[in-house]
Design an enzyme around this catalytic site. Sequence first.
Site, short mmCIF file in Angstrom:
data_model
loop_
_atom_site.label_atom_id
_atom_site.label_comp_id
_atom_site.label_asym_id
_atom_site.label_seq_id
_atom_site.Cartn_x
_atom_site.Cartn_y
_atom_site.Cartn_z
N ALA A 85 -19.45 -13.85 18.64
CA ALA A 85 -20.31 -14.34 19.72
C ALA A 85 -21.63 -13.58 19.74
O ALA A 85 -22.70 -14.16 19.98
CB ALA A 85 -19.61 -14.21 21.07
N GLU B 93 -14.19 -16.75 8.93
CA GLU B 93 -13.03 -16.75 9.82
C GLU B 93 -12.88 -18.07 10.56
O GLU B 93 -11.76 -18.47 10.88
CB GLU B 93 -13.17 -15.61 10.83
CG GLU B 93 -11.91 -15.29 11.59
CD GLU B 93 -12.04 -14.02 12.42
OE1 GLU B 93 -11.00 -13.40 12.68
OE2 GLU B 93 -13.17 -13.66 12.80
N GLN C 285 -14.85 -5.10 10.76
CA GLN C 285 -13.83 -4.64 11.69
C GLN C 285 -13.70 -3.12 11.60
O GLN C 285 -14.05 -2.51 10.59
CB GLN C 285 -12.48 -5.29 11.38
CG GLN C 285 -12.38 -6.71 11.90
CD GLN C 285 -10.95 -7.21 11.96
OE1 GLN C 285 -10.05 -6.61 11.39
NE2 GLN C 285 -10.74 -8.30 12.65
#
Length: 409
Positions: free
Chosen positions: A187, A211, A333
């Site tokens: 986002a 993803e 990540q």
Amino acid sequence: MNEIELRVVEALLNKPELADSTFINYEWFEDIRLRNIVEAIQKLEVQERTLFNIYSEMVNDGSIEYKHLVDLQGQFVTDANFDNDVKSLHKMYAQRNLELSMDVYKQSPRKQELANLSEAISELSKIDEEDDNGELDGAIEELQERLATNQPAGIKSFKRLDDLLAGGLYGSMLFTIGARPAVGKTAYAVNLAYQIMMNDPEVQVDFFTLEMNKREMLNRFISRSANVDSQKLKNPSNSLDIAFSSMVTNGIDWVRSHKLRIYDRILNLGGILSVIRKNASKAKPNKYVAIIDYIGLVKVNNRQDRWLQVGQITRELKIIANEFNVPVIALSQLNRESEKRKELLLSDLRESGSIEQDSNVVAFLYRPDEENKSIVRLSVKKNREGQLGDIDYYFDGKYMFFKEGSETI
């Protein structure tokens, strides 16, 4: 053994500082024993590169004896042709890679294999280009032109982020944003792209989503631009609200009027680089940005350990950012250890220290207060040409909306 590979290793064993002054990738060596020697040399600090230490780094490998290292060191004659040998070594590797890519494409002529083949051809052609002579004339002319025409320092996004980045996203920047799962990194990337295109509709944005699919990403951009509930976009026909339909239509018009491209089928590093190379080469200065969501899902065509693959990914992304003087934003990540601490560290980047090493800017996205899900903080922990600092955002996941709040530097 290949004579060129031998000469390069002999030179490195006698003058280990050459491993720092000239870029050499140990993958270029076809002989596994010589490849292991070079890898061991590169792991050690220059003052530690004795024969014994080099042997100790590779002793578990069992591919070579200490006496062999002594013999190789004793065969050294001169390093006068070292740079040419390294270039020839790289070229031989590129030729082997091209032949392999051609064979794979013949067996499976798919779009991804074609992209890999294109990347192999490009790598081989770059080796034959004129070497960098180190002169500064071009860079000086570019600086003088910016002074004379008052050109912007970079591509604008969020105001406070631009301030930390000393003017905005700049060419040759690899900007890595690390986050734990479910914090909102995708986002945030959508909002970065949105802000960039709102500030300058001429900027082209290539968004590689590994993803989600293209439909899901389109919904997120429409939700952000039209201020509509992203959940309702999953099945918009269920809503008979005329106002809602009008807002969605406005969002679609916004996407169509801006230079946004979303790729959801290019999962391989070679394919990503091929697209960036094609589009960045045609773009005007400060008119192109690539966003990769995210590094951990990018595939590489080799069987190396994943941390080595990630090192190749970040290295190639940095090289292409330099080559075309464009900013590349890569999401990453964080490892599980980061969940045990409130303060995030650069070492928390998952799978490879190369992410920290190759990136111009590294920032972490996290919630400073888990009780308040609407506040998300971007903490800039590495910044080669700007300031370190924190930026707090108000985040509404329902509308894919980030708004800058308070900032501490």
